[in-house]
Enzyme design. Sequence first.
Site, short mmCIF file in Angstrom:
data_model
loop_
_atom_site.label_atom_id
_atom_site.label_comp_id
_atom_site.label_asym_id
_atom_site.label_seq_id
_atom_site.Cartn_x
_atom_site.Cartn_y
_atom_site.Cartn_z
N TYR A 141 48.86 14.27 -41.96
CA TYR A 141 50.37 15.13 -40.53
C TYR A 141 49.23 16.71 -41.07
O TYR A 141 49.71 17.69 -39.85
CB TYR A 141 50.95 15.74 -41.58
CG TYR A 141 53.08 14.67 -41.26
CD1 TYR A 141 52.48 13.51 -42.08
CD2 TYR A 141 53.29 15.65 -40.67
CE1 TYR A 141 53.96 13.14 -41.36
CE2 TYR A 141 54.19 14.89 -40.69
CZ TYR A 141 54.67 13.69 -41.11
OH TYR A 141 55.95 12.41 -40.44
N LYS A 186 48.79 2.77 -50.30
CA LYS A 186 48.41 1.86 -49.79
C LYS A 186 47.11 1.81 -50.47
O LYS A 186 45.90 1.48 -50.03
CB LYS A 186 48.82 2.07 -48.92
CG LYS A 186 47.66 0.85 -47.48
CD LYS A 186 48.90 -0.13 -46.97
CE LYS A 186 48.14 -1.90 -47.05
NZ LYS A 186 49.43 -3.05 -46.52
N ASP A 219 53.62 -1.81 -47.71
CA ASP A 219 54.74 -2.70 -46.54
C ASP A 219 55.32 -3.67 -47.75
O ASP A 219 56.73 -3.61 -47.45
CB ASP A 219 53.24 -3.19 -46.57
CG ASP A 219 52.43 -3.94 -47.26
OD1 ASP A 219 52.34 -3.49 -48.34
OD2 ASP A 219 51.75 -5.03 -46.61
N ASP A 243 58.03 9.70 -44.89
CA ASP A 243 58.69 9.89 -44.13
C ASP A 243 59.24 8.29 -43.05
O ASP A 243 60.80 8.72 -43.04
CB ASP A 243 57.97 10.75 -42.87
CG ASP A 243 58.49 10.60 -41.34
OD1 ASP A 243 59.81 11.14 -41.28
OD2 ASP A 243 57.92 10.44 -40.14
N ASP A 247 63.87 7.44 -43.47
CA ASP A 247 64.79 7.39 -42.42
C ASP A 247 64.81 4.97 -42.91
O ASP A 247 66.11 5.33 -42.83
CB ASP A 247 63.62 7.55 -41.14
CG ASP A 247 64.21 8.20 -40.84
OD1 ASP A 247 63.98 9.13 -41.22
OD2 ASP A 247 64.16 8.58 -39.10
C1 IPM Z 1 61.32 14.82 -40.70
C2 IPM Z 1 60.69 14.89 -40.17
C3 IPM Z 1 59.78 15.51 -39.42
C4 IPM Z 1 58.35 14.73 -39.97
C5 IPM Z 1 59.13 16.18 -37.98
C6 IPM Z 1 59.92 16.28 -36.68
C7 IPM Z 1 57.36 16.22 -37.57
O1 IPM Z 1 60.70 13.06 -38.73
O2 IPM Z 1 61.33 15.46 -41.00
O3 IPM Z 1 60.99 13.62 -40.67
O4 IPM Z 1 57.78 13.82 -39.66
O5 IPM Z 1 58.10 15.33 -40.95
MN MN Z 2 61.22 11.85 -40.45
#
Ligand code: IPM
Ligand code: MN
Length: 348
Positions: A141, A186, A219, A243, A247
């Site tokens: 990032y 990884k 993975d 990240d 999710d």
């Molecule tokens: C999160 C989001 C952010 C990230 C983006 C919006 C920069 O996806 O907070 O998880 O990737 O960290």
């Molecule tokens: Mn995110």
Amino acid sequence: MTDQHNIILLPGDGIGPEVTRAMQTILNAVAAKFTLNLHCNEKLFGGAAIDATGTSLPDDTLSACLASDAVFLGAVGDPKYDGAPVRPEQGLLSLRAQMQVFANLRPVAIMTGLEDFSPLRAERVHGTDMLIVRELTGGVYFGEREESDENASDLCRYSRAEVERVARIAFTAAQARSGKLVSVDKANVLATSRLWRNAVNALHRDEFPDVELTHQLVDSMAMKLITDPSAYDVMLTENMFGDILSDEASVISGSIGLLPSASLGTNGPGLYEPIHGSAPDIAGQDIANPIGAILSAAMMLRHSLGLEEPAAAIEAAVQSALGSGLRTHDLGGDTGCSAAAAAIAGQL
Ligand code: IPM
Ligand code: MN
Ligand code: NAD
């Protein structure tokens, strides 16, 4: 009246302002119940700030955040900035970097009565209760970037010190929970992951030998998270893996709208945000789930303001509202964002 706590609110874009209002309903209720002096000040951030000032993180917003006790962020991002020279998300990365909040805590648990909302079978998700510790201010990032029409590169870089400081937080969290930590990398391919694994192993040996440490390649972690989520407790990983895995883990709980986060540094204010984005597809309709935002406020009271009892009261109110059948649209119900907040405030 107790000490004044100064909180900066960054409602941002899309559903960000809606879930921020909902969160404020809860802050007001908890302040009244516990006689707290929570002073909120709202600032421009993200797309809203680009439109007003040309930049996603205005100086005035940054300095207010740095001088605060805690920062609450709704969400940023809007498809209208796709391809634009300045994106709302740049402001978020810059804020995380300048606040030096390198450890992002993302708890994932199955809440009261929500087993059947998981896309996985209830018996498979039963007992899931984990904490993802995501490194937040390093890795790909923040590496050098090159971008032309023909070539692009994003450099992933980590120093041992960056790995150690976030790993220390994960080991400490594991000690306070079940004593188990899985570190995800990884290392079969990436140099940064081999450094990551070495640094985590050294810290384990030197400072946390009592924690049961395992390593998992990212993975297979993505696969195991779905096949056996309750086998994991604290999970430590680098920025981009965290990240993606968070999710993925969020849907195990039933909806991404449920999950909170806290981003912490060594000292200074923490940054609190639901893990979801600005959800442009449902923005402006008062149908977003505010629980991720509300639970982020609970984390804020606990980690930055030292208010454990009010934090636990918010969490209990969310659980009992869900237990009494509160269902927002993402959970198949018809309760709106502000009505859900009112119901949770009622439980307080
Ligand atoms: C999160 C989001 C952010 C990230 C983006 C919006 C920069 O996806 O907070 O998880 O990737 O960290
Ligand atoms: Mn995110
Ligand atoms: P998203 O999280 O915004 O939405 C993904 C899906 O989940 C959508 O269908 C959305 O309707 C649903 N959803 C999200 N939050 C919800 C809630 N509280 N209640 C009910 N449903 C909810 O992810 P995306 O669509 O990939 O990204 C949209 C924008 O948000 C992008 O610009 C992205 O960069 C940004 N983003 C910002 C943050 C942040 O501010 N921390 C986090 C992630 C994404």
